[in-house]
Design an enzyme around this catalytic site. Structure first.
Site, short mmCIF file in Angstrom:
data_model
loop_
_atom_site.label_atom_id
_atom_site.label_comp_id
_atom_site.label_asym_id
_atom_site.label_seq_id
_atom_site.Cartn_x
_atom_site.Cartn_y
_atom_site.Cartn_z
N SER A 143 -10.62 -5.32 40.95
CA SER A 143 -11.76 -4.94 41.90
C SER A 143 -11.42 -5.84 43.10
O SER A 143 -10.21 -5.85 43.58
CB SER A 143 -13.15 -5.07 41.60
OG SER A 143 -13.41 -6.62 40.91
N CYS A 167 -34.96 -30.62 24.10
CA CYS A 167 -35.02 -30.62 25.60
C CYS A 167 -36.47 -30.84 26.00
O CYS A 167 -36.65 -32.11 26.22
CB CYS A 167 -34.67 -29.20 25.79
SG CYS A 167 -34.07 -28.99 27.79
N HIS A 223 -29.29 -27.64 22.87
CA HIS A 223 -30.06 -26.87 22.11
C HIS A 223 -29.47 -26.41 21.13
O HIS A 223 -28.68 -25.14 21.02
CB HIS A 223 -30.49 -25.61 23.16
CG HIS A 223 -31.40 -25.89 24.23
ND1 HIS A 223 -32.76 -25.85 23.86
CD2 HIS A 223 -31.07 -26.36 25.41
CE1 HIS A 223 -33.45 -26.10 25.06
NE2 HIS A 223 -32.50 -26.52 26.11
N GLU A 265 -30.70 -24.70 18.38
CA GLU A 265 -31.60 -23.36 17.93
C GLU A 265 -30.95 -22.30 18.72
O GLU A 265 -31.30 -21.15 18.45
CB GLU A 265 -33.00 -23.75 18.31
CG GLU A 265 -33.50 -23.56 19.84
CD GLU A 265 -33.18 -24.80 20.82
OE1 GLU A 265 -33.75 -24.77 21.79
OE2 GLU A 265 -32.59 -25.61 20.38
#
Length: 1299
Positions: A886, A1139, A1264, A1266
């Site tokens: 592009s 966090c 994080h 999880e």
């Protein structure tokens, strides 16, 4: 009123920046000091204990030395007569901490400016220091008492058309900024003369918003003649043609806040409404799609404009059907030339701009931060987007015109999910309660719908500014939690009907709600929650305060709905009730009158239909011959152009891992290079199906050939989406965003012809539908510059976003060239079939030209064949890398693949030409196409498959191979035409992003990251594990069928609970949804729970410090304190804080045994929200979560603004280190513990990012785990990982420990 001094308000870096900014405006400024000032409106006296609690509440943030202030005071406070979002959250926290006698807390910033300042200087300084929409500047601290006094409500006024006739209304039209057309004025005069009364200002304002171009899309519904020929269909009619031809897979189109398409079946994971235990419900998970623009507000106030643009689009998704769930977002920007100081580009000419709008560079510094901040705080990952600059003087039949984007395009979009039974709106019963859910009314965003419908510069600057809204994402999160609890009830969902509140405020939303439900409504104005009591009726009714929804809830469901709102602490109010008769009545109990009393059909009936009579203009263009260009210079220009250059500065500020359902973000490979073609999410946590979205736009092409620009936008969207595994082309559905300078010579016809090309021709040929879209028809900026009339007009701009269900998210292709797969080839698929048209290419633009011939989709069959072959090759495992061509052409495509693969290139152009003069056109044309990497032994088969599909030698050729060094060479007939070092090319490509990052963030951090590109031996992300990733150590305990309970704890503003529950659920726990309101109300204590997990997000919107407001509401509320203390003192309990939960628990350390050396967490060193993949190393510690993992290194998701560990002292840092409390550290790609950016994204000392209590039962960490427990959740992962990722072991360790 109590006045309490706060901490310094500016870091050293921000202080230096602001001082420089002020002294540029006012050279007399010699010094600056700023600190927070807190004001408490207290009923009676505070006791000594209460004063101590208040003092601790107001001590938050980093420890910065306090100074004794000197200099002139500029006290910036919220606008008098308003209650700021900060105040409402801080006051909530105070009340939760037992400080009921505090009526309200407010905060200001006291700036002390040194220097000999005149009154004129002071005015300039004040203007720099505050936002006049939401703030005031005072000269003394005591004057802040005015914050707590409220103005009296203003009465309504009426317009005397019975005596003054049409002229009276014409005057009101200008005074109130209504933007009514001439025929609408006639319509209203007739309507009210028929009702035999004068209209009130509130009714006129309501009519103007509901019938603005912004809301009614008059141009798209108009009748047309072009060059005297009547046209058969309206624009909207031609878009709808795509649906009439191909509507399979579309569940809702053109009638709701977002469109709905068929998704995959999966186990939708959420808490059971009765038991609150998380679990999976197997059902179809349908896909919402929506893309909005917020161009006008972003030109005036970029941060808030882009922020509320994202917020409004998120509400559109949530308010679809009977309530839905937003999932993943995108953002796009088109602006004029940036002209970065010290980095101006040769093609960037200075033309000027009007005073009232912000320049392109400031839009690109502030706007993306606003969009990202809203998505981050709401909890939606931002996974794709685009960024283009264009501003050029163009020769036209009327002389030279400047074309560009002084009125920017700010695009906010995304996708979500909805239950099958909730796709259609329900029934509004007579007597149903009409409710406003969310934040209070404030005098912001008045007349936004009408303001955005006129060319910038055609209304007064004050009205322009008044029409920009302000954001409060944490409130929107609370609203979404309410909507989630409702749809999770399934058949018992109390929401019958829902709309978001956007343009025109509730004056547009409530009438639309009842009208769509075939009802009328009776409303009481004073029931609208209002934080600005001095407002007049029309201001209460029509302001565009954000984060609001209107709903219809039947009387029988109301109590259940109310209980949900109270648990989520989400404000709501019953403002009216539904009536049988389709009449609108608004009464005002304060003044005892009825400001609105009109049949709905006067408001929403059929005001006159617009007719457009337009002519076509000759297409534009100029001579551009690239054959003699110097390749080195051309490559450098193209790589520096913002449309081509790295978008890193737009990406790392936005959370890309929240939800745990992200399978493909922008950052690719072990070196995390921002070059992905599309975004992909997983349907849920238990499947490999998903959803993909990608964008396409080629707006400058419209100057040469508008229909071609439309076809190319669709083509680019499809070549981007081809990277994901999609069953068939017709599964893709498109959103179309149309922008035009309506009324500008030739532009209306260009718009019509493009809609026709797309809606009547290309989409039907491809078998693709456009079920949703948006238009913005005033893309022109006009102003007077010292008596010279100037204007900048945008090209006709079509921006396409494609959405599709994905069959296998593991099969998503990336541009990363693989150097570990043996000998490979690079194959170009050129859908331009060798035409190499250079029209409006980036190369032409960087030389101040637009050329003449536009690239185009010449044959839809080629596009269909291309898509089918790529999907087949992907399914068969033939494709190692894929990247579409592009902006910047072939040379950009292959370089980006090399950047991602950390390798060199050997390109041979012999199959494409034998003429050196054709090489620049071959390398830089932007015809549709792609480059793929395949194993050499598979090349003949791959070429044969393309040939069999009709894409033979004139479009498919082997053009070279990747090489295992940093050299990039391009050759023809044995002669090397271009030779450079990949690292130097990547620095050129990254420099535009770096220059903006340097202006916006901490420059030292930007420098460190930019210099990393020079590192020769950077091995990238890697994995080194001391355990078997596929060994499920929890399996024996899960087999016993006993699931110990873990409390998945959240506070208002927390947004990471679902993925946390999913990880614990997979490890064999019963994950239970617990809100802090459950604890404070005594509904839940922690006795039944083995584990307690505090999740990530933005509790209280980080008011009173990140995680600190949450922690203090636990420390200073007797019931909550007892519950937490009892839990932490049990020896059979464990806890995890991640966090925001980590920040919160670090502030609870006085309740947690063995944590006296824990730090608290403050602003990142970069002074920016950081969303990245970081390498961590597990330390030897007692943490129950990390047993058997010491010494292991792996990538992990990080996303935070305040993750810098600040220890009480050097001694505390040493003590934490030697006592075995440190559980996790950041390491660089070589495995060395680091404080260097960006490997250590927050600058924490000694790389510390995770800690544990002495006995190991309580662990906190900023990263994080999880979000990355499944292999597919990782932005990069080793090939050998199957279902589980390394960090799943953490959760299984906890399950083993319990037994």
């Amino acid at each position: 009123m109590l006045i309490l001094r706060g901490a310094p308000a500016l870091s050293a870096f921000r202080h230096g920046k602001l001082l420089e900014q002020l002294s540029q405006k006012v050279p007399a400024v010699t010094g600056l000091y700023a600190e927070f000032a807190h004001f408490a409106d207290v009923d009676g006296e505070l006791t000594a204990d209460q004063q101590q609690v208040l003092g601790r509440l107001l001590k938050y943030g980093p420890s910065v030395p306090v100074q004794e202030p000197t200099g002139r005071l500029f006290l910036v406070v919220p606008r008098l007569g308003t209650i700021s979002p900060w105040a409402s959250k801080a006051s909530d926290i105070a009340h939760n901490c037992g400080l009921q006698s505090i009526q309200r807390l407010e905060r200001g910033i006291a700036y002390y400016v040194a220097g000999t300042l005149s009154d004129a200087d002071a005015e300039l300084i004040a203007a720099e220091l505050h936002d006049r929409m939401t703030q005031r500047v005072l000269g003394q601290l005591e004057q802040a008492a005015d914050l707590f006094s409220h103005a009296q409500p203003k009465p309504m006024t009426s317009v005397d058309i019975l005596a003054g006739g049409r002229d009276a209304l014409a005057k009101a039209n200008i005074d109130l900024g209504l933007a009514l057309a001439e025929d609408e004025i006639d319509y209203l005069v007739n309507a009210f003369q028929g009702l035999k009364r004068n209209p009130n200002d509130i009714e006129l304002m309501m009519f103007a918003q509901a019938n603005s171009e912004h809301c009614r899309h008059k141009i798209f519904n108009a009748s047309w003649d072009i060059d005297g020929q009547a046209q058969e269909k309206s624009l909207f009619g031609m878009i709808k043609n795509t649906y009439q031809m191909h509507n399979e897979g579309v569940l809702s189109a053109y009638k709701d806040n977002a469109s709905v398409i068929v998704g995959n079946v999966a186990g939708r994971f959420f808490p059971n409404p009765e038991t609150r235990q998380y679990g999976a419900v197997q059902e179809p998970v349908h896909i919402l799609m929506k893309v909005e623009t917020h161009n006008h507000p972003t030109a005036i106030a970029p941060f808030s404009g882009a922020s509320t643009g994202s917020g409004g689009e998120i509400r559109d998704e949530g308010a679809t059907g009977r309530g839905a769930k937003p999932k993943a977002g995108l953002t796009g920007f088109t602006v004029s030339n940036l002209r970065i100081p010290g980095f101006e580009q040769p093609w960037e000419q200075a033309y000027g701009k009007p005073e009232r709008i912000v320049d392109a560079l400031d839009i690109m510094i502030e706007g993306p931060l606003g969009g990202a901040a809203f998505n981050n705080e709401f909890g939606r990952p931002a996974l794709t987007g685009y960024f283009r600059t264009f501003e050029q003087a163009i020769n036209t039949p009327h002389g030279e015109e400047v074309r560009g984007y002084h009125k920017p395009i700010m695009l906010a979009g995304g996708m979500g999910n909805i239950r099958e039974d909730h796709v259609q709106k329900g029934e509004i019963t007579v007597g149903a309660k009409l409710i406003v859910l969310g934040g209070p009314a404030m005098l912001i965003g008045l007349g936004g719908g009408a303001a955005s419908s006129v060319a910038t510069g055609a209304s007064s600057a004050d009205l322009d500014f008044a029409s920009v809204q302000r954001e409060n994402p944490e409130m929107e999160r609370r609203c979404q939690e309410v909507i989630d609890r409702c749809w999770q009830l399934g058949d018992e969902n109390p929401i019958a009907f829902i709309h978001d509140v956007g343009a025109g405020g509730i004056s547009n939303a409530f009438p639309e709600l009842v009208n769509d439900g075939g009802r009328g409504g009776r409303f009481e104005l004073r029931n609208v929650p209002n934080d600005e009591p001095g407002m007049a009726p029309h201001e209460i009714w029509s302001n565009e305060s954000q984060e609001r929804y209107v709903l219809a809830v039947s009387a029988v469901d109301f109590e259940r709905f109310k209980a949900i709102c109270e648990r989520e602490r989400c404000p709501f109010a019953v403002v009216g009730e539904a009536t049988e008769e389709q009449h609108l009545t608004v009464s005002d109990s304060h003044f005892g009158n009825t400001p609105v009393d009109m049949p709905l059909d006067v408001l929403l009936g059929k005001p006159p239909r617009m007719h457009r009579s337009v002519t076509r203009e000759a297409e534009l263009g100029d001579d551009f011959d690239p054959s003699e260009l110097d390749l080195d210079s051309a490559v450098q220009r193209v790589l520096n152009h913002p449309a081509v250059a790295s978008k890193s500065f737009l990406i790392t500020i936005g959370d890309r891992t929240i939800t745990g359902l992200v399978a493909r973000d922008q950052m690719v490979g072990p070196w995390q290079v921002p070059v992905a073609d599309c975004a992909v999410t997983a349907t849920s946590f238990d499947v490999y199906t998903g959803e993909a979205m990608a964008m396409g736009e080629r707006t400058p092409l419209a100057l040469l050939d508008a229909p071609a620009s439309g076809r190319m936008a669709i083509g680019e969207t499809l070549t981007n989406l081809a990277a994901s595994r999609i069953e068939k082309l017709s599964d893709i559905k498109l959103s179309a965003n149309w922008m035009s300078a309506a009324g500008h010579p030739g532009e209306d016809a260009r718009l019509y012809d493009t809609v026709k090309a797309v809606g009547m021709e290309l989409c039907p040929e491809l078998g693709i539908t456009i079920p949703v879209g948006k238009d913005s028809m005033s893309m022109k900026t006009k102003w007077s510059d010292e008596g010279v009339e100037k204007s900048v007009t945008s090209p006709m701009s079509l921006i396409i976003t494609g959405f599709a269900p994905v069959t296998d998210i593991r099969k998503t292709l990336t541009p990363q060239l693989r150097m570990d797969k043996g000998e490979t080839d690079l194959i170009l698929i050129d859908l331009g079939r060798g035409k190499n048209r250079m029209g409006a290419s980036i190369l032409a633009q960087t030389y101040g030209k637009i050329a003449a011939q536009a690239p185009d989709v010449d044959d839809a069959e080629d596009l269909k064949a291309f898509f089918a072959v790529i999907q087949g090759l992907n399914a068969d495992g033939h494709l190692l890398a894929y990247h579409d061509r592009s902006d910047g052409g072939l040379v950009t495509t292959v370089l980006e693949m090399a950047f991602a693969g950390h390798c060199g290139l050997d390109l041979q152009l012999d199959p494409l030409t034998d003429s050196k003069g054709e090489v620049p056109a071959i390398l830089f044309n932007e015809e549709l196409g792609a480059v793929i990497q395949v194993r050499q032994d598979a090349t003949p088969d791959v070429l044969a498959q393309f040939s069999a599909a009709g894409l033979g030698e004139e479009c498919v050729a082997v053009i070279g191979k990747p090489v295992n060094n940093a050299e990039v060479t391009i050759s023809l007939n044995g002669e090397v035409l271009f030779d450079d070092d990949r690292r130097m090319l990547q620095r050129q490509w990254a420099e535009t992003s770096y220059q903006i990052q340097r202006l916006r963030d901490n420059a030292d951090c930007a420098d460190q990251e930019f210099d990393l590109l020079l590192e020769e031996d950077n091995p990238g992300l890697s994995v080194k594990l001391g355990f078997d990733v596929n060994d499920d150590i929890a399996a024996p305990y899960i087999k016993k069928g006993v699931r110990p309970q873990v409390a998945i704890l959240r506070e208002q503003g927390v947004n990471g609970q679902v993925e946390m529950a999913a990880a614990f659920d997979r490890a064999g726990f019963a994950a239970i949804d617990v809100h802090m309101s459950d604890i404070l109300a005594g509904r839940v204590d922690f006795e039944a729970f083995k584990g307690l997990v505090a999740c990530g997000g933005f509790s209280y919107g980080d008011v009173l410090g990140a995680g600190e407001g949450w922690a203090k509401s636990a420390l200073f509320n007797a019931r909550a304190r007892d519950a937490f203390q009892a839990f932490f003192e049990r020896t059979d309990s464990f806890a995890l804080g991640v966090c925001n939960g980590c920040q919160m628990m670090s502030n609870l350390h006085e309740l947690i045994p063995g944590t006296e050396y824990w730090p608290h967490f403050v602003r990142n060193r970069s002074e920016q929200f950081e969303a990245r993949v970081a390498m961590v190393e597990v330390q030897k510690s007692n943490s129950i979560f990390l047993q058997g993992m010491a010494g292991s290194r792996m990538p992990i998701a990080i996303a935070h603004g305040e993750g810098h560990a600040e220890f009480a002292s050097e001694e505390a840092l040493l003590e934490a280190d030697v006592s075995g409390c440190v559980a996790l550290r950041y390491v660089d790609n070589h495995g060395k513990v680091t404080e260097a950016y960006p490997a250590n994204p927050n600058g924490s000392p000694r790389g510390i990012t995770g800690l544990t209590s002495r006995d190991g039962r309580v662990t906190i960490m900023m990263p994080h785990p999880e979000r990355v427990f499944r292999a597919v959740q990782n932005s990069w992962r080793p090939d050998e990982w199957q279902e589980d990722a390394a960090l799943m072991r953490m959760f299984r360790n906890a399950r083993v420990w319990v037994n």
